[in-house]
Design a protein around this motif. Structure first.
Motif, short mmCIF file in Angstrom:
data_model
loop_
_atom_site.label_atom_id
_atom_site.label_comp_id
_atom_site.label_asym_id
_atom_site.label_seq_id
_atom_site.Cartn_x
_atom_site.Cartn_y
_atom_site.Cartn_z
N GLU A 134 -8.49 8.09 67.63
CA GLU A 134 -8.06 7.72 66.29
C GLU A 134 -7.28 8.84 65.63
O GLU A 134 -7.48 10.02 65.91
CB GLU A 134 -9.27 7.37 65.42
CG GLU A 134 -9.96 6.09 65.85
CD GLU A 134 -11.12 5.75 64.94
OE1 GLU A 134 -10.93 5.74 63.70
OE2 GLU A 134 -12.22 5.50 65.46
N ILE A 135 -6.42 8.46 64.71
CA ILE A 135 -5.63 9.40 63.91
C ILE A 135 -6.51 9.94 62.79
O ILE A 135 -7.27 9.20 62.17
CB ILE A 135 -4.39 8.68 63.32
CG1 ILE A 135 -3.43 8.28 64.42
CG2 ILE A 135 -3.72 9.52 62.25
CD1 ILE A 135 -2.75 9.42 65.12
N VAL A 136 -6.38 11.23 62.53
CA VAL A 136 -7.06 11.84 61.39
C VAL A 136 -6.15 11.66 60.18
O VAL A 136 -4.99 12.08 60.20
CB VAL A 136 -7.35 13.33 61.64
CG1 VAL A 136 -7.95 13.96 60.40
CG2 VAL A 136 -8.25 13.51 62.85
N THR A 137 -6.65 11.00 59.16
CA THR A 137 -5.86 10.77 57.95
C THR A 137 -6.39 11.66 56.83
O THR A 137 -7.46 12.25 56.94
CB THR A 137 -5.93 9.30 57.50
OG1 THR A 137 -7.29 8.97 57.22
CG2 THR A 137 -5.38 8.38 58.59
N THR A 177 -4.65 1.86 52.16
CA THR A 177 -3.22 1.87 52.45
C THR A 177 -2.83 3.25 52.93
O THR A 177 -3.14 4.26 52.29
CB THR A 177 -2.39 1.51 51.21
OG1 THR A 177 -2.75 0.20 50.78
CG2 THR A 177 -0.90 1.55 51.51
N ALA A 178 -2.14 3.29 54.06
CA ALA A 178 -1.59 4.55 54.59
C ALA A 178 -0.10 4.59 54.24
O ALA A 178 0.63 3.64 54.52
CB ALA A 178 -1.78 4.62 56.10
N THR A 179 0.32 5.69 53.64
CA THR A 179 1.75 5.94 53.40
C THR A 179 2.21 6.92 54.47
O THR A 179 1.53 7.92 54.71
CB THR A 179 1.97 6.52 52.00
OG1 THR A 179 1.48 5.58 51.03
CG2 THR A 179 3.46 6.79 51.74
N TYR A 206 3.00 11.97 59.26
CA TYR A 206 1.74 12.28 58.58
C TYR A 206 1.31 11.02 57.86
O TYR A 206 2.15 10.30 57.30
CB TYR A 206 1.98 13.41 57.58
CG TYR A 206 0.78 13.83 56.78
CD1 TYR A 206 -0.08 14.82 57.25
CD2 TYR A 206 0.52 13.29 55.52
CE1 TYR A 206 -1.16 15.25 56.49
CE2 TYR A 206 -0.56 13.70 54.77
CZ TYR A 206 -1.40 14.67 55.26
OH TYR A 206 -2.48 15.09 54.51
N PHE A 207 0.01 10.75 57.87
CA PHE A 207 -0.50 9.51 57.29
C PHE A 207 -1.42 9.86 56.12
O PHE A 207 -2.50 10.42 56.29
CB PHE A 207 -1.27 8.71 58.35
CG PHE A 207 -0.43 8.45 59.57
CD1 PHE A 207 0.49 7.42 59.59
CD2 PHE A 207 -0.52 9.27 60.68
CE1 PHE A 207 1.29 7.19 60.70
CE2 PHE A 207 0.26 9.05 61.81
CZ PHE A 207 1.17 8.01 61.81
N ARG A 208 -0.97 9.50 54.91
CA ARG A 208 -1.74 9.78 53.69
C ARG A 208 -2.40 8.49 53.23
O ARG A 208 -1.73 7.50 52.93
CB ARG A 208 -0.83 10.32 52.60
CG ARG A 208 -1.58 10.68 51.34
CD ARG A 208 -0.66 11.23 50.28
NE ARG A 208 -1.44 11.69 49.14
CZ ARG A 208 -0.95 11.76 47.92
NH1 ARG A 208 0.32 11.44 47.68
NH2 ARG A 208 -1.72 12.18 46.94
N MET A 209 -3.74 8.51 53.14
CA MET A 209 -4.50 7.33 52.72
C MET A 209 -4.72 7.36 51.21
O MET A 209 -4.82 8.43 50.61
CB MET A 209 -5.87 7.30 53.41
CG MET A 209 -5.83 6.88 54.84
SD MET A 209 -5.42 5.13 54.97
CE MET A 209 -5.28 5.01 56.73
N ASN A 210 -4.86 6.18 50.62
CA ASN A 210 -5.15 6.07 49.20
C ASN A 210 -6.63 6.29 48.90
O ASN A 210 -7.04 6.28 47.75
CB ASN A 210 -4.71 4.71 48.66
CG ASN A 210 -5.50 3.55 49.25
OD1 ASN A 210 -6.06 3.66 50.34
ND2 ASN A 210 -5.53 2.44 48.55
N GLY A 211 -7.43 6.52 49.91
CA GLY A 211 -8.85 6.81 49.78
C GLY A 211 -9.39 7.08 51.18
O GLY A 211 -8.79 6.68 52.17
N ALA A 212 -10.51 7.76 51.23
CA ALA A 212 -11.09 8.10 52.54
C ALA A 212 -11.49 6.83 53.28
O ALA A 212 -12.00 5.88 52.69
CB ALA A 212 -12.29 9.00 52.35
#
Length: 129
Positions: A26-29, A63-65, A109-115
């Protein structure tokens, strides 16, 4: 002693290659903004980004940006599609797959709106074809 020629695709792949390494990793976000050139994952100059998010076990809305890094620019930026829309992937109590063109971006890079919850999953892979 005979020498063996080993073919190399120089990072190019016919099938998706997991950005985090081994198949099934898995990707670490993060909820943080990317800052260093070492943040995120190398794309090896691939053309397509494959993403999968699964939030069905937690019933959460995540949501991942997607951010990109280009060595020529030396900065992180939000990736957009050909229409100028930010590239995101949203899973709202769902399993969602998305394929986008990244046209040679060096890192993502994957930035999540929450953990993500412990049972949620996020995967990313890249391919040439």
């Amino acid at each position: 002693m005979a020498e063996f020629h080993r073919y190399s695709s120089w990072g190019r792949t016919r099938g998706p290659k997991n950005l985090a390494g081994a198949v099934g990793t898995e990707i670490v976000t993060s909820t943080d903004l990317p800052t260093a050139v070492t943040d995120g994952y190398s794309t090896e100059n691939q053309r397509y980004l494959h993403m999968l998010i699964d939030t069905t076990t937690s019933n959460e809305d995540r949501t991942a940006t997607v951010y990109g890094w280009n060595h020529a620019f030396g900065v992180w930026f939000i990736l957009t599609d050909s229409s100028g829309t930010n590239i995101t992937l949203r899973g709202n109590n769902a399993q969602v797959y998305k394929l986008v063109e990244i046209f040679g971006v060096d890192r993502v890079y994957f930035r999540m709106n929450g953990a993500l919850a412990a049972n949620d999953e996020f995967f990313a892979a890249a391919s040439t074809f």
